[in-house]
Design a protein around this motif. Structure first.
Motif, PDB file in Angstrom:
ATOM      1  N   LEU A 199       0.819  -1.219   0.000  1.00  0.00           N
ATOM      2  CA  LEU A 199       0.000   0.000   0.000  1.00  0.00           C
ATOM      3  C   LEU A 199       0.851   1.267   0.000  1.00  0.00           C
ATOM      4  O   LEU A 199       0.581   2.203  -0.753  1.00  0.00           O
ATOM      5  CB  LEU A 199      -0.942   0.004   1.212  1.00  0.00           C
ATOM      6  N   MET A 200       1.919   1.281   0.822  1.00  0.00           N
ATOM      7  CA  MET A 200       2.780   2.458   0.915  1.00  0.00           C
ATOM      8  C   MET A 200       3.359   2.848  -0.451  1.00  0.00           C
ATOM      9  O   MET A 200       3.594   4.027  -0.723  1.00  0.00           O
ATOM     10  CB  MET A 200       3.942   2.191   1.874  1.00  0.00           C
ATOM     11  N   PHE A 202       1.963   2.743  -3.258  1.00  0.00           N
ATOM     12  CA  PHE A 202       0.980   3.333  -4.179  1.00  0.00           C
ATOM     13  C   PHE A 202       0.322   4.585  -3.611  1.00  0.00           C
ATOM     14  O   PHE A 202      -0.543   5.160  -4.271  1.00  0.00           O
ATOM     15  CB  PHE A 202      -0.098   2.290  -4.518  1.00  0.00           C
ATOM     16  N   VAL A 203       0.721   5.004  -2.425  1.00  0.00           N
ATOM     17  CA  VAL A 203       0.114   6.219  -1.853  1.00  0.00           C
ATOM     18  C   VAL A 203       0.506   7.446  -2.676  1.00  0.00           C
ATOM     19  O   VAL A 203       1.666   7.595  -3.011  1.00  0.00           O
ATOM     20  CB  VAL A 203       0.547   6.394  -0.380  1.00  0.00           C
TER      21      VAL A 203
ATOM     22  N   ALA B  37      -8.441   0.705   3.701  1.00  0.00           N
ATOM     23  CA  ALA B  37      -7.070   1.115   3.378  1.00  0.00           C
ATOM     24  C   ALA B  37      -6.831   0.992   1.877  1.00  0.00           C
ATOM     25  O   ALA B  37      -6.253   1.892   1.247  1.00  0.00           O
ATOM     26  CB  ALA B  37      -6.071   0.256   4.151  1.00  0.00           C
ATOM     27  N   VAL B  41      -6.113   4.116  -0.896  1.00  0.00           N
ATOM     28  CA  VAL B  41      -4.917   4.203  -1.746  1.00  0.00           C
ATOM     29  C   VAL B  41      -5.308   4.241  -3.224  1.00  0.00           C
ATOM     30  O   VAL B  41      -4.791   5.057  -3.997  1.00  0.00           O
ATOM     31  CB  VAL B  41      -3.975   3.011  -1.457  1.00  0.00           C
ATOM     32  N   HIS B  44      -6.925   7.571  -4.468  1.00  0.00           N
ATOM     33  CA  HIS B  44      -6.114   8.786  -4.314  1.00  0.00           C
ATOM     34  C   HIS B  44      -6.954   9.907  -3.719  1.00  0.00           C
ATOM     35  O   HIS B  44      -6.869  11.056  -4.112  1.00  0.00           O
ATOM     36  CB  HIS B  44      -5.525   9.221  -5.665  1.00  0.00           C
ATOM     37  N   LEU B  48      -0.912  13.068   0.456  1.00  0.00           N
ATOM     38  CA  LEU B  48       0.102  12.111   0.864  1.00  0.00           C
ATOM     39  C   LEU B  48       0.231  11.880   2.376  1.00  0.00           C
ATOM     40  O   LEU B  48       0.063  10.742   2.818  1.00  0.00           O
ATOM     41  CB  LEU B  48       1.448  12.492   0.238  1.00  0.00           C
ATOM     42  N   ALA B  51      -2.945  10.305   3.806  1.00  0.00           N
ATOM     43  CA  ALA B  51      -3.161   8.929   3.350  1.00  0.00           C
ATOM     44  C   ALA B  51      -2.239   7.969   4.095  1.00  0.00           C
ATOM     45  O   ALA B  51      -2.672   6.896   4.542  1.00  0.00           O
ATOM     46  CB  ALA B  51      -2.917   8.835   1.848  1.00  0.00           C
ATOM     47  N   ILE B  52      -0.943   8.346   4.256  1.00  0.00           N
ATOM     48  CA  ILE B  52      -0.010   7.464   4.975  1.00  0.00           C
ATOM     49  C   ILE B  52      -0.467   7.283   6.413  1.00  0.00           C
ATOM     50  O   ILE B  52      -0.543   6.162   6.927  1.00  0.00           O
ATOM     51  CB  ILE B  52       1.428   8.035   4.906  1.00  0.00           C
ATOM     52  N   ILE B  55      -3.569   4.920   6.480  1.00  0.00           N
ATOM     53  CA  ILE B  55      -3.368   3.470   6.290  1.00  0.00           C
ATOM     54  C   ILE B  55      -2.567   2.871   7.442  1.00  0.00           C
ATOM     55  O   ILE B  55      -2.802   1.721   7.816  1.00  0.00           O
ATOM     56  CB  ILE B  55      -2.757   3.099   4.914  1.00  0.00           C
TER      57      ILE B  55
END
Lengths: 203, 126
Positions: A199-200, A202-203, B37, B41, B44, B48, B51-52, B55
């Motif tokens: 997942l990381m 594609f962030v 999660a 992703v 979008h 950034l 989102a990090i 998740i």
């Protein structure tokens, strides 16, 4: 008058084997915790090296997210069916134990087949573990998890044969408890792989 | 005599091995965390850092769900299991944060970017 002491020693024996069983499961828990530390080292290695692609494609170009989601859902369901299997084991319901654990086994083997497909596709496309530090770290981390799943699947086969041929004895239930603990643990590790590796990217 | 035997045997078992409800709740909770999660992703939807953070939070939530509902931690009695877990968590955080911290500093000091290198050479030429 005479039967009372016999029953008392019997009940003492039962609690004794129970304590032994608890100790054995606790020992297995200690093993799982040390395995966690092995995975932590591999995760740290991956986190440090994931940008060192040696000019080659990175994680975002190489990985296929819907494919990995399928793997994740398969492993999660497998963990769930193992949990239902252990509940059946505590009810001493042998057909249900066999049914749920065979479901876990089939799901675990399909997870392994998907992972094998993913690895061989990467290697055939020229992105093997020796290509870059990133891919070395990736193959070692995900491969170690896959190896654990393979060993767990082998253990499951052996234990299911034993349960099918003999009864759900106290010892076999204890072994099933440890196996399901191991299986849940592998799902927990996979959540971290799914999040940090896939997942990381594609962030 | 016989009647108290099964109860003394099943009470701790039921407590420490969960129930169909706990496993189903854990399964659905994990499913929701995973799909949220993934959706976050793929769509979008968030920027950034958010989102990090999201998740990571979802992964930690799922970890908690599975540790409590699948691995049966955090429910009284088995304090040694938790002690071992806490010890492992301490070692894991030292290994992971230590590696990242040291290696980030090392690469920051070892490998200046081309622009930085050029700047340095400019300053050196007198």
């Amino acid at each position: 008058m005479k039967s009372t002491p016999v029953l008392l020693t019997e009940s003492n024996d039962l609690t004794h084997t129970h304590e032994q069983s608890d100790t054995a499961v606790f020992g297995f828990w200690i093993y799982i915790m040390s395995d966690t530390i092995i995975f932590a080292c591999l995760f740290a290695t991956y986190a440090v090296l994931h940008n060192n692609t040696f000019g080659g494609p990175g994680a975002r170009e190489l990985f296929n997210l819907p494919f990995v989601l399928t793997e994740t859902l398969i492993l999660l369901t497998s963990s769930f069916t193992a949990g239902l299997g252990i509940l059946a084991a505590h009810r001493r319901n042998k057909p249900q134990v066999l049914g749920w654990f065979i479901a876990s086994l089939v799901l675990g083997l399909s997870f392994l087949a998907l992972e094998f497909h993913e690895f061989s596709a990467l290697i055939h496309a020229g992105h093997g573990p020796s290509t870059s530090a990133f891919l070395s770290a990736y193959f070692v981390l995900v491969g170690t998890h896959g190896l654990h799943v393979a060993i767990g699947a082998l253990w499951m086969v052996l234990l299911l044969v034993q349960v099918a041929r003999k009864a759900l004895t106290e010892t076999n239930v204890r072994r099933l408890t440890m196996l399901s603990l191991f299986w849940h643990f592998l799902d927990v590790i996979w959540i971290l792989i799914f999040t940090i590796v896939y997942l990381m990217a594609f962030v | 005599m016989y009647t108290h035997l099964p109860t003394s045997q099943t009470t701790p078992m039921n407590r420490s091995h969960g129930s169909i409800t706990s496993y189903t709740t854990g399964f659905i909770g994990s499913l929701v965390c995973t799909l949220l999660a993934y959706g976050l992703v793929v769509s979008h939807w968030a920027t950034l850092p958010i989102a990090i953070g999201a998740i990571v939070l979802l992964a930690v939530a799922q970890l908690g769900i599975q540790l409590v509902l699948f691995l049966h931690l955090g429910r009284g009695g088995d304090s040694w299991n938790r002690a071992a877990l806490v010890f492992a968590i301490i070692i894991v955080s030292i290994v992971v944060t230590g590696s990242l911290w040291i290696m980030y500093n090392l690469s920051a000091r070892m490998m200046p970017s081309t622009a930085q290198m050029y700047q340095y050479m400019q300053n050196q030429s007198w």
